[in-house]
Scaffold this active site. Sequence first.
Site, PDB file in Angstrom:
ATOM      1  N   ARG A   1      -7.708   6.061  -9.616  1.00  0.00           N
ATOM      2  CA  ARG A   1      -7.754   6.274  -8.166  1.00  0.00           C
ATOM      3  C   ARG A   1      -7.446   7.722  -7.771  1.00  0.00           C
ATOM      4  NH1 ARG A   1      -5.142   1.755  -4.476  1.00  0.00           N
ATOM      5  NH2 ARG A   1      -6.648   2.783  -3.094  1.00  0.00           N
TER       6      ARG A   1
ATOM      7  N   HIS B   1       3.413  -2.706  -4.086  1.00  0.00           N
ATOM      8  CA  HIS B   1       3.503  -1.757  -2.986  1.00  0.00           C
ATOM      9  C   HIS B   1       4.361  -2.359  -1.888  1.00  0.00           C
ATOM     10  CE1 HIS B   1      -0.419   0.789  -3.634  1.00  0.00           C
ATOM     11  NE2 HIS B   1       0.646   1.440  -4.075  1.00  0.00           N
TER      12      HIS B   1
ATOM     13  N   CYS C   1      -3.922  -3.165   3.439  1.00  0.00           N
ATOM     14  CA  CYS C   1      -4.455  -2.254   2.426  1.00  0.00           C
ATOM     15  C   CYS C   1      -5.751  -1.593   2.881  1.00  0.00           C
ATOM     16  CB  CYS C   1      -4.690  -3.000   1.117  1.00  0.00           C
ATOM     17  SG  CYS C   1      -3.192  -3.378   0.190  1.00  0.00           S
TER      18      CYS C   1
END
Length: 271
Positions: free
Chosen positions: A93, A168, A264
């Site tokens: 990423r 997260h 997200c």
Amino acid sequence: MNRDATPRRYLMCAPTHFRVTYSINPWMDPSKPVDLPLAQTQWEDLRDRYRSLGHTVELLTPRPDLPDMVFAANGATVIGGRVLGALFAYRERYEEAEAHRAWFRENGFTEIREPDHVNEGEGDFAVTSSYLLAGRGFRSSPLSHDEAQEFFGMPVIGLDLVDPRYYHLDTALCVLDAEADEIMYYPDAFSPGSRAVLRRLFPDALLAREADAAAFGLNSVSDGRHVLLPQAATGLLDPLRDRGFEPVPMDLGELLKGGGSVKCCTQELRA
């Protein structure tokens, strides 16, 4: 209790190239193919719902070599028009961060910081009027907390995540009303000390149960009145209504295959 929705500005990225060909969180399984047309439809429903509620949605151009760009929340944190860019933990990423910074440069943002330490944007930073809540333990570096505090001039509260399913902060905690410092969270996602901090700072928080957390119910977005959340998190609906919120269930089941849902997919651009 009467709740007022505040018009928001969001940044999203279409799942044009979304796929799961690697695994960097417990939700990703390359053996389970993504139904891309369905993922696109679900994402469009979320985008259109924001607009129908009076919010502005800006769009980031997806890149074919970056299948996780749909999870736009991870690309930066924006407070007061100042942009703290992301530095991703995984090479897969890594280049998303520059794509986000380029968008901000092209769209009139002038205070943009390229970080020195790993942070994954609003994946691990949650903003209330009093605090910048900051997750750590699986992705973001604890060193990013000092960096964010210096850049934004807000007190940063470090919170340790201990369950890899909630890798997260935005999978374990949602800001319901930023001005009122009102949140909901799943206690078992956090270390004992972090749970104690959350109880002290947010004694009236809505506590989610395991089933709703596992349905990604904390990966939600609130405008102060409407709470857009995964439709499978049914146990949160009545508690939210009891507090005066209007829950808006959304189906993002295909995107959950990548380990993400409503939040997200949504980065907030705070002026």
